[in-house]
Design a protein around this motif. Structure first.
Motif, PDB file in Angstrom:
ATOM      1  N   TRP A  75       0.832  -1.206   0.000  1.00 32.07           N
ATOM      2  CA  TRP A  75       0.000   0.000   0.000  1.00 32.07           C
ATOM      3  C   TRP A  75       0.869   1.259   0.000  1.00 32.07           C
ATOM      4  O   TRP A  75       0.661   2.174  -0.806  1.00 32.07           O
ATOM      5  N   PHE A  76       1.867   1.300   0.865  1.00 30.47           N
ATOM      6  CA  PHE A  76       2.711   2.482   0.999  1.00 30.47           C
ATOM      7  C   PHE A  76       3.469   2.800  -0.284  1.00 30.47           C
ATOM      8  O   PHE A  76       3.458   3.936  -0.776  1.00 30.47           O
ATOM      9  N   THR A  77       4.111   1.801  -0.864  1.00 29.07           N
ATOM     10  CA  THR A  77       4.899   2.051  -2.074  1.00 29.07           C
ATOM     11  C   THR A  77       4.007   2.334  -3.280  1.00 29.07           C
ATOM     12  O   THR A  77       4.410   3.067  -4.188  1.00 29.07           O
ATOM     13  N   SER A  78       2.804   1.781  -3.284  1.00 32.92           N
ATOM     14  CA  SER A  78       1.868   2.077  -4.375  1.00 32.92           C
ATOM     15  C   SER A  78       1.383   3.520  -4.305  1.00 32.92           C
ATOM     16  O   SER A  78       1.172   4.169  -5.344  1.00 32.92           O
ATOM     17  N   ILE A  79       1.204   4.032  -3.089  1.00 39.79           N
ATOM     18  CA  ILE A  79       0.840   5.439  -2.920  1.00 39.79           C
ATOM     19  C   ILE A  79       1.961   6.338  -3.432  1.00 39.79           C
ATOM     20  O   ILE A  79       1.716   7.353  -4.096  1.00 39.79           O
ATOM     21  N   LEU A  80       3.217   5.950  -3.152  1.00 40.41           N
ATOM     22  CA  LEU A  80       4.347   6.716  -3.670  1.00 40.41           C
ATOM     23  C   LEU A  80       4.359   6.692  -5.202  1.00 40.41           C
ATOM     24  O   LEU A  80       4.613   7.721  -5.850  1.00 40.41           O
ATOM     25  N   PHE A 409       8.791  -8.565  -6.131  1.00 43.91           N
ATOM     26  CA  PHE A 409       8.540  -7.789  -4.921  1.00 43.91           C
ATOM     27  C   PHE A 409       9.570  -6.692  -4.702  1.00 43.91           C
ATOM     28  O   PHE A 409       9.214  -5.517  -4.544  1.00 43.91           O
ATOM     29  N   TRP A 410      10.863  -7.042  -4.686  1.00 40.67           N
ATOM     30  CA  TRP A 410      11.848  -6.016  -4.343  1.00 40.67           C
ATOM     31  C   TRP A 410      12.006  -4.937  -5.420  1.00 40.67           C
ATOM     32  O   TRP A 410      11.820  -3.749  -5.129  1.00 40.67           O
ATOM     33  N   PRO A 411      12.299  -5.283  -6.667  1.00 45.81           N
ATOM     34  CA  PRO A 411      12.537  -4.200  -7.632  1.00 45.81           C
ATOM     35  C   PRO A 411      11.297  -3.376  -7.955  1.00 45.81           C
ATOM     36  O   PRO A 411      11.352  -2.148  -8.006  1.00 45.81           O
ATOM     37  N   LEU A 412      10.168  -4.041  -8.157  1.00 41.30           N
ATOM     38  CA  LEU A 412       8.981  -3.344  -8.650  1.00 41.30           C
ATOM     39  C   LEU A 412       8.098  -2.785  -7.547  1.00 41.30           C
ATOM     40  O   LEU A 412       7.473  -1.732  -7.716  1.00 41.30           O
ATOM     41  N   THR A 413       8.023  -3.487  -6.417  1.00 41.62           N
ATOM     42  CA  THR A 413       7.147  -3.039  -5.331  1.00 41.62           C
ATOM     43  C   THR A 413       7.871  -2.163  -4.328  1.00 41.62           C
ATOM     44  O   THR A 413       7.244  -1.309  -3.689  1.00 41.62           O
ATOM     45  N   VAL A 414       9.178  -2.332  -4.158  1.00 43.47           N
ATOM     46  CA  VAL A 414       9.912  -1.604  -3.118  1.00 43.47           C
ATOM     47  C   VAL A 414      10.936  -0.630  -3.706  1.00 43.47           C
ATOM     48  O   VAL A 414      10.856   0.582  -3.474  1.00 43.47           O
ATOM     49  N   TYR A 415      11.912  -1.134  -4.455  1.00 41.18           N
ATOM     50  CA  TYR A 415      13.066  -0.320  -4.847  1.00 41.18           C
ATOM     51  C   TYR A 415      12.687   0.879  -5.722  1.00 41.18           C
ATOM     52  O   TYR A 415      12.985   2.039  -5.373  1.00 41.18           O
ATOM     53  N   PHE A 416      12.073   0.639  -6.868  1.00 39.94           N
ATOM     54  CA  PHE A 416      11.804   1.737  -7.796  1.00 39.94           C
ATOM     55  C   PHE A 416      10.833   2.779  -7.244  1.00 39.94           C
ATOM     56  O   PHE A 416      11.075   3.985  -7.390  1.00 39.94           O
ATOM     57  N   ILE A 418      10.347   3.719  -4.164  1.00 43.68           N
ATOM     58  CA  ILE A 418      11.031   4.514  -3.143  1.00 43.68           C
ATOM     59  C   ILE A 418      12.099   5.402  -3.766  1.00 43.68           C
ATOM     60  O   ILE A 418      12.227   6.589  -3.418  1.00 43.68           O
ATOM     61  N   GLN A 419      12.885   4.874  -4.696  1.00 45.05           N
ATOM     62  CA  GLN A 419      13.932   5.679  -5.317  1.00 45.05           C
ATOM     63  C   GLN A 419      13.353   6.807  -6.158  1.00 45.05           C
ATOM     64  O   GLN A 419      13.915   7.916  -6.204  1.00 45.05           O
ATOM     65  N   VAL A 439      16.389   1.784   4.486  1.00 42.85           N
ATOM     66  CA  VAL A 439      16.309   0.587   5.334  1.00 42.85           C
ATOM     67  C   VAL A 439      15.188  -0.317   4.821  1.00 42.85           C
ATOM     68  O   VAL A 439      15.337  -1.550   4.752  1.00 42.85           O
ATOM     69  N   LEU A 440      14.065   0.287   4.434  1.00 44.15           N
ATOM     70  CA  LEU A 440      12.953  -0.487   3.877  1.00 44.15           C
ATOM     71  C   LEU A 440      13.379  -1.175   2.581  1.00 44.15           C
ATOM     72  O   LEU A 440      12.999  -2.328   2.326  1.00 44.15           O
ATOM     73  N   VAL A 441      14.179  -0.504   1.766  1.00 43.26           N
ATOM     74  CA  VAL A 441      14.689  -1.101   0.533  1.00 43.26           C
ATOM     75  C   VAL A 441      15.540  -2.333   0.840  1.00 43.26           C
ATOM     76  O   VAL A 441      15.397  -3.381   0.205  1.00 43.26           O
ATOM     77  N   VAL A 442      16.428  -2.213   1.828  1.00 36.93           N
ATOM     78  CA  VAL A 442      17.306  -3.329   2.194  1.00 36.93           C
ATOM     79  C   VAL A 442      16.497  -4.498   2.751  1.00 36.93           C
ATOM     80  O   VAL A 442      16.739  -5.668   2.412  1.00 36.93           O
ATOM     81  N   VAL A 443      15.528  -4.201   3.609  1.00 33.36           N
ATOM     82  CA  VAL A 443      14.672  -5.255   4.173  1.00 33.36           C
ATOM     83  C   VAL A 443      13.926  -5.978   3.053  1.00 33.36           C
ATOM     84  O   VAL A 443      13.828  -7.214   3.044  1.00 33.36           O
ATOM     85  N   GLY A 444      13.413  -5.214   2.086  1.00 28.90           N
ATOM     86  CA  GLY A 444      12.719  -5.828   0.950  1.00 28.90           C
ATOM     87  C   GLY A 444      13.629  -6.723   0.142  1.00 28.90           C
ATOM     88  O   GLY A 444      13.215  -7.791  -0.321  1.00 28.90           O
TER      89      GLY A 444
END
Length: 473
Positions: A75-80, A409-416, A418-419, A439-444
């Motif tokens: 939800w959070f990264t989709s809002i971003l 999950f990591w590249p598409l849902t978290v990394y991009f 946030i960056q 930190v969230l990127v690393v955890v993902g």
């Protein structure tokens, strides 16, 4: 008719839908309602069927917590991502994930994004072909058991059903673009609610029987249900299954591109995301928790198969029909970005080639006027055939779900997401916000690597006993 004329003009001029945004473009008719339907269709997919198994590996404590954690992160990264839909200078709307990453982060990142996105889109289509075939086979086996008794073998080959699903998708793949999928997504979303509700009802009934399936705070027990090594690998794989169950980031920008510009599409997309993720989380919690309560540590990879093929056989058949119809629509949701990307590239690469540009309007009964393109017919048919053949070769249900989840999950849902947010908001390096976002990127990344390891181990084990094109239910 406006949409059809727009498509015709694109074919005739060789222009790409990635051209500068025109907000009053007639084929943008989407609202938060249609976007919510697309999201629910994309999210509540075959992943929900494996959640009771995933919670069985993790237990009563870690299972629901991780399920909720993935929900919040998605939800959070989709809002971003919703706020990254336009160029901050020109106001041009991005029509794809790659466009957004290229503009915000640069060319190298966009190439990495493209590989991650399209590998996952293709893999998801293959996974859905396998899941639909399993449900078709389950219906046939149910009828066999009802006719010949519970002692009959009633085994059937899955390849025939994978081919049937492929034929259906060849026909539906001729839908011109994402904008024309709203009706199909609505039907698919209703079907996802239907089979989830049936599964919940059957789980409640099984729990009410008082059979007391073995459960625990930590899930399956090492040394009892499996070895210690198997316990570790299955926990990793469960992470991947849960990650896959929330995946829709690879089609988020394509969904947002269907929405009207008034009200602002980013605000409407945030509303659709909140509704879609909230609804799916509620169903996921119920399906996962009640499925684990019903089956305990012996929960199957597809929790509907745990109820057997017996009474009430008609209700389980209905649930499987709903799964099939849902996956028919979900397959198209995940294929349209691939179709659009290849066709845009071809239009731009050969702008004067008549075999690619030309098309004609034909009248179809009950469907109105349709823009027929020979290029679209040949290319999309070839794509569906490719996914069908691969599905017949590698039908590893749970392991494929886990690997797909880990890959996306990591590249598409978290990394991009946030960056892109850091770049657009010009967040200072090593500031408090910059630190906790990274930190969230690393955890993902850690979660994705663990999930991928568990899934790959499972695939390696399956390959030792599996023969291509001989899948049997």
């Amino acid at each position: 008719m406006g949409t059809l004329m727009s498509d015709t003009m694109e074919l005739e001029t060789g222009t790409s839908t990635a051209a500068p945004d025109v907000d009053d473009r007639s084929n943008r008719k989407g609202t938060w309602v249609t976007a919510s339907a697309h999201i629910i269709t994309a999210v509540i997919g075959s992943g929900v069927l494996s959640l009771s198994w995933a919670i069985a590996q993790l237990g009563w404590i870690a299972g629901p917590i991780i399920l909720l954690l993935f929900s919040v992160i998605t939800w959070f990264t989709s809002i971003l991502s919703a706020d990254c839909c336009r160029d901050p200078v020109s106001g041009r709307r991005y029509s794809s994930y790659i466009d957004a990453v290229k503009s915000n982060l640069g060319g190298i990142n966009s190439k990495f994004c493209g590989i991650a996105q399209y590998v996952n889109l293709v893999g998801t289509a293959i996974g859905y072909s396998i899941t639909a075939a399993i449900s078709m086979a389950a219906i046939k086996r149910s009828g066999c058991f009802h006719k010949h008794g519970h002692d009959a073998g009633c085994h059937v080959k899955n390849n025939m059903f994978i081919i049937i699903f492929g034929i259906i998708e060849i026909i539906l793949s001729q839908i011109p673009n994402f904008n024309e999928l709203s009706g199909l997504s609505m039907v698919a979303a209703v079907m996802s609610f239907a089979y989830s509700t049936i599964g919940l009802g059957l789980s409640l009934a099984k729990v009410a029987e008082g059979t007391h399936a073995m459960t625990s705070l930590t899930g399956t027990t090492a040394g009892v249900d499996m070895t210690s090594a198997q316990k570790i690998w299955s926990c990793f794989e469960a992470l991947g299954d849960i990650a896959f169950s929330y995946t829709f980031s690879m089609v988020l920008f394509e969904i947002q591109d269907t929405m009207k510009s008034s009200p602002p599409e980013n605000e409407e997309m945030k509303k659709a995301t909140s509704i879609g993720v909230s609804v799916t989380t509620m169903f996921y919690m119920l399906c996962g928790v009640l499925g684990y309560a019903a089956f305990g540590n012996k929960a199957p990879g597809n929790f509907l198969t745990g109820f057997g093929f017996y009474n009430p056989y008609w209700l389980i058949d209905l649930a499987n029909v709903c799964i099939i119809v849902h996956l028919v629509g979900a397959y198209q949701v995940f294929c349209q970005p691939v179709f659009k990307s290849v066709e845009d590239w071809c239009f731009n690469r050969w702008p004067n080639k008549s075999s690619i540009k030309e098309g004609r309007l034909i009248s179809l009964p009950f469907c109105g006027v349709y823009h027929f393109s020979a290029f679209r017919l040949v290319w999309r048919t070839a794509y569906v055939i490719m996914t069908t053949v691969v599905a017949m070769i590698f039908p590893f249900f749970n392991d494929i779900l886990g690997l797909l989840g880990a890959a996306a999950f990591w590249p598409l849902t978290v990394y991009f997401p946030i960056q892109m947010h850091i770049a657009r908001e010009k967040i200072q390096p090593y500031s408090w916000k910059w630190i906790w976002l990274n930190v969230l990127v690393v955890v993902g990344l850690i979660i994705s690597l663990l999930a991928a390891a568990g899934s790959i181990e499972g695939i390696v084990m399956d390959l030792q006993i599996f023969k291509p094109f001989t899948s049997v239910s």
